[in-house]
Design a protein around this motif. Structure first.
Motif, PDB file in Angstrom:
ATOM      1  N   GLN A 115      88.835 113.956  66.689  1.00 30.06           N
ATOM      2  CA  GLN A 115      89.013 113.101  65.501  1.00 30.06           C
ATOM      3  C   GLN A 115      90.430 113.189  64.945  1.00 30.06           C
ATOM      4  N   ASN A 119      92.795 110.010  64.607  1.00 27.65           N
ATOM      5  CA  ASN A 119      93.300 109.569  63.299  1.00 27.65           C
ATOM      6  C   ASN A 119      94.822 109.564  63.249  1.00 27.65           C
ATOM      7  N   ALA A 147      94.832 109.636  57.065  1.00 23.55           N
ATOM      8  CA  ALA A 147      94.236 110.298  58.238  1.00 23.55           C
ATOM      9  C   ALA A 147      93.234 111.365  57.806  1.00 23.55           C
ATOM     10  N   LEU A 150      89.921 109.899  56.558  1.00 24.67           N
ATOM     11  CA  LEU A 150      89.040 109.338  57.586  1.00 24.67           C
ATOM     12  C   LEU A 150      88.344 110.422  58.412  1.00 24.67           C
ATOM     13  N   LEU A 151      88.763 111.677  58.231  1.00 21.26           N
ATOM     14  CA  LEU A 151      88.139 112.763  58.996  1.00 21.26           C
ATOM     15  C   LEU A 151      86.670 112.920  58.626  1.00 21.26           C
TER      16      LEU A 151
END
Lengths: 295, 320
Positions: A115, A119, A147, A150-151
């Motif tokens: 991830q 990202n 970023a 969005l994790l």
């Protein structure tokens, strides 16, 4: 689904940031627009479980954020980008993202690394991932913020003034990114830049002085102001600054104004096609008039 | 399990961040300069007197003292008129030096939580599913890890200095047993003080917005820490020269407590012999294990109480 009812927030004894807010937010991308100091950030913080409301009810994805358990439940599915984003200057972007990923409970290393790399690529920072963040520009820091938000594949993404400090290209990229995310989760975008909303949100609320002035679609706002937008061209003479001027443009042999008002007296005015910004200005203008009348 | 990972992440971040800011280099350099300057300023005169002093002891006594890391006034600059005990870095505590850690560490670590606010990271951290206890535990452990790591460098510096001094003035190097003794005493004596000082600072600084604003509370906490520590664990000391002897005696007595615990746990058969290298240990009454455990409990209870207060503060003010 997010429901807010009778929500108030008072700082100290005098500053009332929210005054009985009612709001329902469904899936997709939702815009929250208002001037600086309107109460947007306070509302976002309450929705994210960062701030305790003074009174009222807030349910986020079925969790009551005023309780400890509900707050943690919301945070475990939340991606959040604060307005005042700070980063540890001596860490690299990669280290920082790994740190946040662990805090979000991503204990599986392979999934975490996957991830993080995805990202970083999404925000265009792969080649800078191992640089210390003290060397990053404002826009790059903002992208690190995106970023990290969005994790963990959040179900709710709250972004507060995400385009602040970004150049035009980055803004467009970010708007597209958020619109794409809106297909997978609820995205709440707070901004005072109307253009950000008009390009990406299917629903929005306009908030001013701690109250929701409007709740609907951008189209509703535009229809609301239809017939009240005018274009006035003068030979250089200035309009009364008290008039609701949306834009001013110097043209050859004169000045072209765009106005939002019921009618224009004393000037040759041509009706113009309304846009979201006109609708926003109109609502704010009406709110001011109502406020003055109530005084 | 998730909580443990979160604590680990916060602790590792704090540790990493501290290292990147050069704290180990700065601390080691300051201690190194202090020791170096002291040696340069005072050793010359002291060394001239070494032979005279040594004559007061039999060769066996000198050898015994040296084996135990005790030289004669080489480091007098830290302890005018008294023996300079070189047992381990923390034995600088014989001059009350280690207790400075209780004063200085809280000042240094009080800015740990305010730094997150100052960097603007705190709001982001609060948006993740961590609670106040996890956050504080991570911060405290990270800072303790950093302080312990940093302490290794002055310790090594000390060993090197001691080796040099012993080779030059006493004629033989440090025996392996002595190195192990230094290490053991450092772990037993120094770490609890360092850890307590570091943890106290973190907890005292929780309520403040900036690192600068946290300095004064850190200082006050340090002062209270020293007085509380000494009043809780000191033994009666009677001496004309109280300022020189008090910390020395207290430290040695405290060291004996640790030694007693160590021996009770790991060397039950050689309990009495272990006091040979303690200056005030010989002939002193043995310290019961209950007393040692009480000391542990008191320290832990105080830290747990402060931890609870800090946790409540975060819950109240930060909704975390």
């Amino acid at each position: 689904m997010i429901t807010v009812s009778q929500l108030t927030k008072t700082y100290g004894k005098k500053v009332q940031a929210l005054r009985g807010v009612y709001l329902e937010i469904g899936s997709g991308m939702f815009g929250l627009v208002g001037p600086n100091g309107a109460g947007k950030t306070t509302l976002m913080r309450i929705l994210a479980g960062l701030l305790r409301p003074t009174s009222g009810k807030v349910s986020v994805l079925g969790n009551d954020v005023t309780t400890g358990r509900g707050k943690l439940a919301v945070k475990s599915v939340l991606g959040y980008l604060p307005q005042e984003l700070g980063l540890y200057p001596d860490l690299t972007a990669l280290e920082f993202l790994e740190f946040v990923a662990l805090l979000k409970g991503m204990t599986d290393r392979a999934e975490r690394d996957k991830q993080i790399n995805e990202n970083l690529e999404l925000v265009g920072l792969t080649s800078d991932a191992r640089r210390k963040m003290r060397t990053f520009s404002g826009g790059m820091k903002r992208r690190v913020g995106i970023a990290q938000a969005l994790l963990g594949s959040p179900q709710l993404l709250i972004v507060d003034e995400p385009t602040a400090g970004l150049d035009p290209e980055e803004r467009v990229h970010l708007r597209n990114l958020l619109a794409e995310m809106a297909g997978r989760c609820t995205v709440i975008l707070s901004t005072h830049i109307v253009e950000d909303i008009s390009q990406s949100c299917s629903n929005l609320a306009i908030i001013n002085m701690g109250q929701v002035l409007f709740r609907g679609s951008p189209r509703d706002i535009i229809e609301n102001v239809r017939g009240k937008v005018w274009q006035v061209t003068t030979d250089g003479k200035r309009l009364d600054p008290g008039m609701a001027i949306v834009s001013t443009m110097q043209i050859q042999n004169g000045v072209q104004y765009r106005l939002v008002c019921e009618r224009v007296d004393g000037w040759p005015a041509v009706p113009a096609e309304p846009n979201l910004e006109d609708g926003y200005i109109w609502l704010m203008q009406q709110a001011r008039i109502n406020q003055n009348n109530s005084k | 399990m998730k909580t443990l990972w979160q604590i680990f992440a916060i602790a590792r971040n704090e540790f990493r961040f501290g290292l990147r800011r050069g704290a180990p280099v700065v601390v080691t350099a300051v201690i190194g300069l202090l020791l170096g300057a002291g040696i340069l300023m005072s050793t010359g005169d002291n060394i001239q007197n070494v032979d005279v002093r040594m004559q007061q002891f039999t060769p066996n006594q000198v050898a015994q003292l040296a084996k135990n890391g005790i030289t004669v006034e080489v480091w007098q600059f830290l302890s005018p008129g008294s023996f300079a005990d070189l047992i381990a870095m923390d034995t600088t505590g014989a001059w009350g030096y280690i207790y400075l850690a209780l004063l200085l560490l809280p000042i240094a670590t009080a800015g740990t939580v305010p730094a997150d606010r100052q960097f603007g990271v705190f709001e982001l951290l609060r948006s993740t599913p961590i609670d106040g206890s996890t956050y504080l535990a991570g911060k405290v452990l990270g800072v303790i890890g950093l302080v312990v790591f940093i302490a290794c460098f002055p310790f090594l510096l000390f060993l090197v200095a001691l080796e040099g001094i012993m080779l030059k003035f006493i004629g033989f190097g440090i025996p392996l047993g002595l190195i192990m003794l230094h290490l053991k005493l450092s772990v037993m004596d120094g770490l609890p003080i360092l850890a307590s000082g570091a943890a106290l600072g973190v907890l005292a600084g929780v309520a403040f917005q900036t690192r600068r604003k946290a300095i004064l509370p850190g200082f006050i906490t340090g002062l209270l820490g020293i007085f509380s520590w000494l009043s809780a664990f000191r033994f009666p000391v009677s001496s004309q020269n109280i300022s020189d002897v008090a910390a020395y005696s207290i430290f040695q007595k405290y060291q004996s407590i640790w030694q007693a615990l160590w021996d009770r746990l790991f060397k039950p058969d050689s309990f009495l012999s272990s006091y040979e290298f303690s200056l005030v240990g010989i002939g002193e009454p043995a310290v019961g294990i209950a007393r040692v455990l009480i000391m542990y409990l008191v320290i832990l209870a105080v830290l747990a109480g402060l931890f609870g207060l800090a946790r409540l503060w975060l819950q109240w003010k930060e909704n975390i």
